[in-house]
Scaffold this motif. Structure first.
Motif, PDB file in Angstrom:
ATOM      1  N   ARG A 161      -5.477   1.189   6.604  1.00 56.56           N
ATOM      2  CA  ARG A 161      -4.555   0.325   5.865  1.00 56.56           C
ATOM      3  C   ARG A 161      -4.497  -1.106   6.393  1.00 56.56           C
ATOM      4  O   ARG A 161      -4.374  -2.043   5.584  1.00 56.56           O
ATOM      5  CB  ARG A 161      -3.168   0.957   5.813  1.00 56.56           C
ATOM      6  CG  ARG A 161      -3.118   2.061   4.760  1.00 56.56           C
ATOM      7  CD  ARG A 161      -1.746   2.649   4.577  1.00 56.56           C
ATOM      8  NE  ARG A 161      -1.799   3.661   3.527  1.00 56.56           N
ATOM      9  CZ  ARG A 161      -1.149   4.804   3.557  1.00 56.56           C
ATOM     10  NH1 ARG A 161      -0.404   5.110   4.613  1.00 56.56           N
ATOM     11  NH2 ARG A 161      -1.244   5.657   2.563  1.00 56.56           N
TER      12      ARG A 161
ATOM     13  N   MET B 218       0.837  -1.200   0.000  1.00 59.33           N
ATOM     14  CA  MET B 218       0.000   0.000   0.000  1.00 59.33           C
ATOM     15  C   MET B 218       0.877   1.256   0.000  1.00 59.33           C
ATOM     16  O   MET B 218       2.047   1.214   0.379  1.00 59.33           O
ATOM     17  CB  MET B 218      -0.910  -0.014   1.224  1.00 59.33           C
ATOM     18  CG  MET B 218      -1.863  -1.207   1.273  1.00 59.33           C
ATOM     19  SD  MET B 218      -2.963  -1.264  -0.154  1.00 59.33           S
ATOM     20  CE  MET B 218      -3.717  -2.863   0.093  1.00 59.33           C
TER      21      MET B 218
ATOM     22  N   GLU C   7      -6.434   3.166  -2.898  1.00 62.42           N
ATOM     23  CA  GLU C   7      -5.732   2.141  -2.114  1.00 62.42           C
ATOM     24  C   GLU C   7      -6.623   0.925  -1.886  1.00 62.42           C
ATOM     25  O   GLU C   7      -6.163  -0.219  -1.936  1.00 62.42           O
ATOM     26  CB  GLU C   7      -5.285   2.728  -0.776  1.00 62.42           C
ATOM     27  CG  GLU C   7      -4.145   3.720  -0.882  1.00 62.42           C
ATOM     28  CD  GLU C   7      -3.449   3.940   0.450  1.00 62.42           C
ATOM     29  OE1 GLU C   7      -3.350   2.975   1.239  1.00 62.42           O
ATOM     30  OE2 GLU C   7      -3.010   5.074   0.706  1.00 62.42           O
TER      31      GLU C   7
END
Length: 423
Positions: free
Chosen positions: A23, A1, A80
């Motif tokens: 994330r 990422m 993302e």
């Protein structure tokens, strides 16, 4: 990422906090992406993880329990997520658009109610388009003797509804177009998992049936004449930007998977002896090209997101037209012409790094092309290219033909095909 230091210039410190929270969820989603793709496992768990982490409330103001992320921050995070699994952003596309609609209403009590629902974890799906032989919509909203309304009809391509707690639908009432919401589990609502596209297979984009569904007045979001054009520049840009961000995420995933494939391998084909594949100049050239294509997609998405951000203060003040809206829409469709082609090129070029072994179903590298091709098909590139040319040559505004037709035809003219075209 993507690391925070690689985010484009101009982001607030808030993006680091949001990324830190999201994330780990993105990484968890990426770990299961191939298994979900291979076995067509609907992403119910992944959607719940995102909602629990506050992803659905990124744009909701802090005073209502959200994160109040800017548009560039939101689309950076959406890219993302698309890198992890490109099905997920599309599941949330109608949901985020519903939030934007409530932000457009300002500080009304109704907007506050729905935004608080979003902050508490509600997810909104869409039921707009129909399979009809014209641009008409057959879904109707009619009064009942109890003082409520009754919704009847069938919608196709109901993105996100299989995962949703609420469904945003379009219906007609006489000469009016109605936008409304109903609980996804309301009596008379049937959601069918029959989306058969070869890409974006987990988006929950199947059929939704409404049969005598009760709709109280509070669930009617807005009412407009059928003669009015059913959308505006802000929403057309917003919807398109979702696809662009998802394509950019696929571009990143292609680079990621190319690197993961190449680094541990050796190669003898065309080279005396044996060489680590990552030192093969031809492979290096392919991966370098992939990285450049991904960078270009990221850059264009960021540019359009900032253009839409420039229009947002006017949107939040209740306006729907003006130079800032026009600029954002034109940039979105200019970017579409480039991003779609570049990501599709990358999805094909990826296979040059590995020969036949790259076609192994255990890797599912083909999903990148299939998903990108499906996304790129939502808006006809050749039609948008023509409209861009007409704009540059003749000053003809986007959607002029649709607006003229909507204003000149009888009230039977629909929303569904027009909205799908505009989005």
């Amino acid at each position: 990422m993507t690391d925070p230091v690689h985010l484009p210039h101009g982001f607030s410190p808030r993006i680091d906090a949001l990324a830190h929270r999201l994330r780990p969820v993105f990484a968890r989603i990426a770990d299961g992406a191939i298994d979900r793709e291979e076995n067509r496992i609907l992403a119910h768990d992944a959607v719940r993880w995102l909602l629990d982490a506050g992803f659905g409330a990124l744009r909701v103001p802090v005073r209502y329990g959200g994160s109040e992320a800017s548009l560039p921050e939101t689309f950076a995070l959406l890219a993302e997520l698309a890198e992890a699994d490109s099905n997920l952003p599309q599941i949330f596309r109608a949901h985020f658009a519903f939030v934007e609609g409530r932000l457009h209403e300002g500080d009304s009590a109704r907007a506050a109610y729905w935004l608080e629902q979003v902050a508490q974890g509600a997810l909104f799906g869409a039921a707009m388009a129909e399979l009809t032989d014209s641009t008409g919509t057959t879904t109707t909203l009619a009064p009942d003797p109890q003082g409520q309304w009754r919704l009847d009809g069938t919608k196709y391509y109901s993105t996100g509804t299989l995962y949703a707690s609420w469904i945003v639908a379009i219906a007609t009432d006489g000469t009016d177009r109605i936008q409304l919401v109903v609980p996804a589990d309301a009596p008379g609502v049937t959601r069918v998992d029959d989306w058969d596209g070869f890409g974006q297979r987990l988006t929950g984009s199947g059929t939704t049936h409404f049969k005598n569904v009760a709709v109280p007045d509070d669930y009617i979001i807005n009412r407009t004449p059928l003669s009015e054009f059913p959308t505006n520049e802000y929403f057309t840009t917003y919807y398109q930007l979702f696809h662009l961000a998802t394509l950019a995420g696929i571009g990143r995933a292609i680079v990621r998977d190319a690197v993961a494939f190449v680094r541990p391998r050796t190669r003898t084909f065309g080279i005396p002896g044996q060489v680590a594949q990552r030192h093969d100049p031809l492979v290096q050239g392919v991966v370098g090209r992939l990285s450049a294509l991904s960078f270009s997609a990221d850059t264009l998405v960021d540019r359009v997101a900032w253009a839409l951000e420039a229009a947002f203060p006017q949107w939040a003040a209740g306006h729907e037209s003006g130079p800032a809206f026009d600029t954002a829409q034109v940039q979105a469709y200019q970017a579409q012409q480039i991003v779609a082609g570049q990501v599709l090129e990358a999805a094909t070029l990826l296979f040059e790094v590995g020969g036949a072994s790259a076609t192994s179903t255990s890797r599912r590298l083909d999903r990148h092309w299939r998903n990108a091709r499906t996304l790129a098909s939502h808006n006809p590139l050749v039609q948008r290219q023509r409209e861009l040319g007409d704009l540059v040559l003749n000053g003809t505004a986007f959607g002029s033909r649709w607006r003229d037709r909507a204003g000149a035809t009888a009230p039977s003219v629909s929303t569904s095909a027009q909205q799908e075209h505009a989005a």
